[in-house]
Design a protein around this motif. Structure first.
Motif, mmCIF file in Angstrom:
data_model
loop_
_atom_site.group_PDB
_atom_site.id
_atom_site.type_symbol
_atom_site.label_atom_id
_atom_site.label_comp_id
_atom_site.label_asym_id
_atom_site.label_seq_id
_atom_site.Cartn_x
_atom_site.Cartn_y
_atom_site.Cartn_z
ATOM 1 N N VAL A 132 0.892 -1.139 -0.013
ATOM 2 C CA VAL A 132 0.126 -0.100 -0.144
ATOM 3 C C VAL A 132 0.930 1.049 0.048
ATOM 4 O O VAL A 132 0.626 2.240 -0.583
ATOM 5 N N ARG A 133 1.996 1.057 0.707
ATOM 6 C CA ARG A 133 2.890 2.374 0.849
ATOM 7 C C ARG A 133 3.488 2.554 -0.637
ATOM 8 O O ARG A 133 3.732 3.806 -1.226
ATOM 9 N N ARG A 134 3.884 1.474 -1.248
ATOM 10 C CA ARG A 134 4.532 1.395 -2.461
ATOM 11 C C ARG A 134 3.336 2.060 -3.708
ATOM 12 O O ARG A 134 3.784 2.971 -4.212
ATOM 13 N N ASP A 135 2.135 1.512 -3.536
ATOM 14 C CA ASP A 135 1.276 2.319 -4.353
ATOM 15 C C ASP A 135 0.975 3.652 -4.230
ATOM 16 O O ASP A 135 0.878 4.457 -5.139
ATOM 17 N N ASP A 136 0.967 4.088 -3.010
ATOM 18 C CA ASP A 136 0.856 5.451 -2.545
ATOM 19 C C ASP A 136 2.058 6.446 -3.087
ATOM 20 O O ASP A 136 1.807 7.273 -3.513
ATOM 21 N N ALA B 276 6.329 3.404 8.098
ATOM 22 C CA ALA B 276 5.143 3.524 9.112
ATOM 23 C C ALA B 276 4.180 4.718 8.730
ATOM 24 O O ALA B 276 2.976 4.588 8.667
ATOM 25 N N GLU B 277 4.800 5.457 7.702
ATOM 26 C CA GLU B 277 3.812 6.560 6.985
ATOM 27 C C GLU B 277 4.673 7.415 5.912
ATOM 28 O O GLU B 277 5.766 7.119 5.684
ATOM 29 N N LEU B 278 3.708 8.217 5.270
ATOM 30 C CA LEU B 278 4.420 8.964 4.184
ATOM 31 C C LEU B 278 4.561 10.374 4.721
ATOM 32 O O LEU B 278 4.061 10.766 5.414
ATOM 33 N N VAL B 279 5.822 10.914 4.542
ATOM 34 C CA VAL B 279 6.321 12.191 4.881
ATOM 35 C C VAL B 279 6.099 13.073 3.833
ATOM 36 O O VAL B 279 7.009 12.661 2.941
ATOM 37 N N LEU B 280 5.310 14.021 3.810
ATOM 38 C CA LEU B 280 5.652 15.012 2.526
ATOM 39 C C LEU B 280 6.305 16.200 3.207
ATOM 40 O O LEU B 280 5.776 16.884 4.162
ATOM 41 N N LEU C 210 4.489 16.933 6.723
ATOM 42 C CA LEU C 210 3.004 16.404 6.596
ATOM 43 C C LEU C 210 2.925 14.778 6.675
ATOM 44 O O LEU C 210 3.823 14.267 5.705
ATOM 45 N N TYR C 211 2.476 14.291 7.696
ATOM 46 C CA TYR C 211 2.573 12.757 7.791
ATOM 47 C C TYR C 211 1.085 12.249 7.474
ATOM 48 O O TYR C 211 0.339 12.512 8.217
ATOM 49 N N ILE C 212 1.300 11.272 6.577
ATOM 50 C CA ILE C 212 -0.050 10.675 6.200
ATOM 51 C C ILE C 212 -0.015 9.070 6.531
ATOM 52 O O ILE C 212 1.144 8.688 5.755
ATOM 53 N N LYS C 213 -0.652 8.505 6.955
ATOM 54 C CA LYS C 213 -0.585 6.924 6.855
ATOM 55 C C LYS C 213 -0.816 6.147 5.522
ATOM 56 O O LYS C 213 -0.102 5.349 5.245
ATOM 57 N N LYS C 214 -1.963 6.722 5.170
ATOM 58 C CA LYS C 214 -2.062 6.242 3.586
ATOM 59 C C LYS C 214 -2.943 7.295 3.084
ATOM 60 O O LYS C 214 -3.858 7.933 3.732
ATOM 61 N N LEU C 215 -2.819 7.344 1.817
ATOM 62 C CA LEU C 215 -3.561 8.121 0.699
ATOM 63 C C LEU C 215 -5.006 8.054 0.791
ATOM 64 O O LEU C 215 -5.821 8.949 0.757
#
Length: 139
Positions: free
Chosen positions: A24-28, A79-83, A109-114
């Motif tokens: 899911v992180r790869r897809d995001d 653990a999360e996406l960091v933007l 900006l921290y997001i667990k999943k899009l």
């Protein structure tokens, strides 16, 4: 002065994203990469070992510390996406309130999943961040 570790590297962005786990992180990461390339008009590049950046700018602080960094970027951490899209613009708070589930740091900006956020609002935040960077650090 210490050498700056976050700088462009020759690592292929697609190869890096292909190795991101979980799936899911790869897809995001692929979705974010496409969106930020569209927003910035820049091709993605690896900055350091884990930041995918778009464009660049040179900064110089009053302390004399200077360097280069990507204008916008993100890191698909486990653990999360960091933007890297937050600015000191007071209007950004209203957009963050509409974004969905997230956390913030100083410029991150921290997001667990899009799936947890409104992608149109995320794109708006990214466009505003780019405009902010372009005004502060003209090309």
């Amino acid at each position: 002065m210490a050498e700056i570790k976050t700088k462009p590297t020759p690592v292929d962005v697609s190869t890096f994203i292909d190795a991101v786990e979980p799936a899911v992180r790869r897809d995001d990461a692929e979705t974010l990469c496409t969106m930020l390339e569209r927003v910035t008009g820049e091709k993605p590049a690896m900055w350091g070992p884990s930041i995918i950046g778009f464009g660049s700018y040179h900064y110089l602080y009053e302390s004399g510390h200077e360097g280069d960094m990507c204008r916008l970027g993100f890191s698909p951490r486990k653990a999360e996406l960091v933007l890297y899209v937050l600015t000191d613009d007071p209007g950004q708070a209203d957009k963050l309130a509409r974004l969905g589930k997230h956390k913030t740091g100083k410029s991150c900006l921290y997001i667990k999943k899009l799936a947890d956020v409104d992608m149109a609002v995320l794109e708006e935040i990214s466009r505003d961040a780019l405009a902010h960077m372009n005004a502060k650090y003209p090309q």
